[in-house]
Design a protein around this motif. Structure first.
Motif, PDB file in Angstrom:
ATOM      1  N   SER A 168       0.807  -1.217   0.000  1.00 53.95           N
ATOM      2  CA  SER A 168       0.000   0.000   0.000  1.00 53.95           C
ATOM      3  C   SER A 168       0.837   1.263   0.000  1.00 53.95           C
ATOM      4  N   ASP A 169       2.109   1.135   0.473  1.00 54.49           N
ATOM      5  CA  ASP A 169       3.003   2.302   0.485  1.00 54.49           C
ATOM      6  C   ASP A 169       3.789   2.437  -0.812  1.00 54.49           C
ATOM      7  N   GLY A 170       3.534   1.552  -1.735  1.00 53.78           N
ATOM      8  CA  GLY A 170       4.274   1.612  -2.965  1.00 53.78           C
ATOM      9  C   GLY A 170       5.656   1.033  -2.887  1.00 53.78           C
ATOM     10  N   THR A 171       6.009   0.375  -1.777  1.00 52.88           N
ATOM     11  CA  THR A 171       7.329  -0.222  -1.612  1.00 52.88           C
ATOM     12  C   THR A 171       7.311  -1.668  -2.097  1.00 52.88           C
ATOM     13  N   GLY A 172       8.288  -2.042  -2.822  1.00 52.91           N
ATOM     14  CA  GLY A 172       8.329  -3.412  -3.346  1.00 52.91           C
ATOM     15  C   GLY A 172       8.416  -4.443  -2.251  1.00 52.91           C
ATOM     16  N   VAL A 173       9.320  -4.225  -1.288  1.00 51.34           N
ATOM     17  CA  VAL A 173       9.539  -5.178  -0.202  1.00 51.34           C
ATOM     18  C   VAL A 173       9.607  -4.397   1.099  1.00 51.34           C
ATOM     19  N   THR A 174       8.836  -4.819   2.076  1.00 45.90           N
ATOM     20  CA  THR A 174       8.913  -4.192   3.391  1.00 45.90           C
ATOM     21  C   THR A 174      10.112  -4.752   4.148  1.00 45.90           C
TER      22      THR A 174
END
Lengths: 290, 190
Positions: B8-14
Motif C-alpha cells: 500500500s506504500d508503494g514499496t516493493g519489499v517491506t
C-alpha cells in the motif's frame, strides 16, 4: 603370572616375595611354590644351593637375574647331587650362571632336559656335566626346540665310557631340533677325566629318530689340551647338523660349511674365562646376520 | 500463480523487524524481509514465514542453495570458508581426484580411509606406531600398525645385546661367540 624372588640372604621358609625371598632356585620352581608362567627373579649374589631339581620343575617358568648379568647371579651346586632339571614346556632363563652341576644318578637325557621350545639367553654354564652312568648319555643339555643365545659353556661335557653318546647338546627323537647361536664353548681336556674324553662330542644326535636338526651359528668353540675326535656325532647318520659362520678350534670339525673356520679365535684369556675377542680375532665381524 | 506486487506504500519489499511486519495487513502477495530473524515473509491472507534463512552477504555461498549466478566467484559445486561439524565420510561412488571415503576391507577385516589419487583409491596409513623390539636380533626400527603393515628401517646395530651388553650386530656386522667386540666408541674422551 606372579613374580617371586630368591636372594642370597633368603630362606625357603619365606613367602618368596621381594621383601621375603626364598633361597634355593629349585625350591622356588617347585609346583607347590610357583606355577607355569610365573617369573622368578634371582637377585645378585653367589648361592651355595642345597636343593636340587625335581624333574619338570622349570615348566614354563621365566627365570632371570635381576641385573641380567650372569657374572653377578651365580648358582653353585657344588657338592649337591643335582637331580635332573627338566622342562616340558617353554622355560626361559636369562642372565644366570649355573656351575658345578654334576649329577651321577637319575634318568637319562641330560642334566638339563629341555623339551619344548625353551629360550636360554645370556647364561653361563660352568662344569655342567654328567660323569657316569645314564646321566652321561643325554648330554649336558638334552634339547628339543631349545634356542641357546649368547651363552657361555665352560668345561661342560657329558659322556659315557660304555656308550658313544655324550655331547654337550644332545637330542634323540624326530623333530627334536635345537639352535646354538652366538655362543662360546670352551673346555680344557685336562679338566676332563680321560676315560670320558674320547667319546666326547659337542653335538650328539642319538638313537631314537631320523629327522633331527641341530643348528650352530656365530658360535666359537675352543678346546685346549687336546683335539676332539669329532665336533658332531650323528648316530647311524640320522639327522642333520648345520654349522654356519662359526669358529671351531680343535673341535674335531672337518666340514666345509659357509663361514666356518678352525683357526684360534684369539680370546683374551680363555684359561681365566675371559672370552672377549682380541682385536686381531678372526671372529670379529665374520658372523652371519641371523 | 500468486501475484507479488508493491504494497500500500508503494514499496516493493517491506524491510523491518519481524514484530512490526506481523503487525501490518498489506495487500495480498506482499513481500517483507525481517531483519532481526533474517527471514522472508509473504502475505497470503496472513503472513507466511520462510523456513530458510536469507543472509544478505553477497560474498558467501550457502550450503544447499542452488545459485543461479556466481556472485562471489565460486561455482555451485564448491563449499568454501565453512566448518563442517558432525559429518562422517562414508562410501563415495565418485572416482574423482581428491575423493575421500571410508570403506570396510573384507580381506583385511578392518576399515580403511582412502583418497582417490592417480586413478585409484589409495589407502591412507593410519594408526602408525614406532617401536624397537628388544628381543629381536635383526637391527631395525619398526613402524607398525596392523599386522599386514610393518616397515623396518635398518640402523646397523641390533636391539639385542650379547652377554657383555654389546649389541650383537654392530654396523651391520656380527661377531662370533657370546662376547661381541665393542666396535663403536660412543661418548667419553681421550
Amino acid at each position: 603370572m606372579a613374580t617371586f624372588y630368591i636372594a642370597p640372604d633368603g630362606d625357603d621358609d619365606n613367602d618368596g616375595s621381594e621383601a621375603s625371598p626364598w633361597f634355593n632356585l629349585f625350591y622356588a620352581t617347585g609346583s607347590a611354590q610357583t606355577n607355569t608362567s610365573d617369573t622368578i627373579i634371582v637377585k645378585d649374589g653367589t648361592y651355595a644351593q642345597t636343593v636340587g631339581a625335581d624333574g619338570d620343575s622349570l615348566v614354563n617358568r621365566y627365570i632371570k637375574s635381576q641385573s641380567l648379568n650372569p657374572k653377578a647371579a651365580i648358582l653353585d651346586f657344588d657338592g649337591l647331587n643335582t637331580q635332573r632339571i627338566g622342562s616340558d614346556s617353554g622355560a626361559k632363563i636369562e642372565g644366570i650362571k649355573f656351575q658345578n652341576m654334576n649329577p651321577t644318578n637319575g634318568s637319562s637325557r641330560g642334566v638339563f632336559n629341555f623339551f619344548n621350545g625353551e629360550y636360554i639367553k645370556d647364561c653361563i654354564f660352568e662344569r655342567v656335566s654328567g660323569t657316569d652312568g645314564p646321566r652321561g648319555r643325554g648330554g649336558s643339555f638334552h634339547t628339543c626346540g631349545t634356542r641357546f643365545e649368547s651363552c657361555v659353556f665352560i668345561d661342560c661335557w657329558s659322556s659315557s665310557p660304555s656308550a658313544f653318546d655324550g655331547g654337550i647338546f644332545s637330542t634323540t627323537n624326530d623333530g627334536f631340533d635345537f639352535e646354538v647361536v652366538n655362543c662360546t664353548i670352551y673346555f680344557n681336556a685336562n679338566d676332563i677325566p680321560a676315560e670320558y674324553f674320547l667319546p666326547f662330542a659337542i653335538i650328539h644326535l642319538g638313537d631314537g629318530g631320523s629327522n633331527r636338526t641341530a643348528t650352530v651359528s656365530n658360535t666359537v668353540t675352543l678346546v685346549d689340551g687336546a683335539s676332539l675326535g669329532t665336533f658332531a656325532e650323528i648316530r647311524n647318520g640320522n639327522g642333520t647338523v648345520n654349522v654356519t659362520n662359526s669358529c671351531l678350534h680343535n673341535a674335531g670339525y672337518t666340514g666345509s660349511e659357509a663361514g666356518v673356520i678352525t683357526t684360534d679365535p684369539l680370546f683374551v684369556d680363555a684359561s681365566n674365562s675371559d672370552f672377549r675377542l682380541r682385536p686381531a680375532s678372526p671372529c670379529i665381524g665374520t658372523g652371519g646376520l641371523t | 500463480m500468486k501475484y507479488i506486487g508493491p504494497d500500500s506504500d508503494g514499496t516493493g519489499v517491506t524491510v523491518d523487524t519481524r514484530e512490526n511486519i506481523l503487525a501490518t495487513t498489506p495487500q495480498q502477495g506482499a513481500l517483507a524481509y525481517a531483519t532481526d530473524v533474517q527471514r522472508l515473509l509473504t502475505y497470503d491472507g496472513g503472513w507466511q514465514e520462510s523456513s530458510a534463512l536469507m543472509i544478505p552477504r553477497s560474498g558467501a555461498v550457502d550450503i544447499g542453495v542452488e545459485q543461479a549466478s556466481n556472485l562471489a566467484g565460486y561455482g555451485v559445486d564448491y563449499i568454501t570458508d565453512k566448518r563442517l561439524s558432525n559429518v562422517s565420510i562414508g562410501s563415495n561412488a565418485d572416482t574423482e581426484l581428491g575423493g575421500v571415503r571410508v570403506v570396510f576391507s573384507e580381506s583385511l577385516g578392518r576399515n580403511l580411509t582412502q583418497v582417490y589419487l592417480d586413478g585409484a583409491w589409495q589407502t591412507v596409513l593410519t594408526g602408525v606406531n614406532i617401536q624397537t623390539d628388544a628381543a629381536e636380533r635383526v637391527p631395525d626400527i619398526e613402524f607398525t600398525d596392523f599386522s599386514p603393515w610393518v616397515l623396518s628401517l635398518i640402523t646397523g646395530n641390533s636391539d639385542a645385546t650379547d652377554i657383555n651388553g654389546v649389541p650383537v650386530i654392530q654396523n651391520m656386522k656380527i661377531d662370533m661367540g657370546a662376547y661381541s667386540a665393542p666396535l663403536v666408541i660412543d661418548g667419553g674422551s681421550f
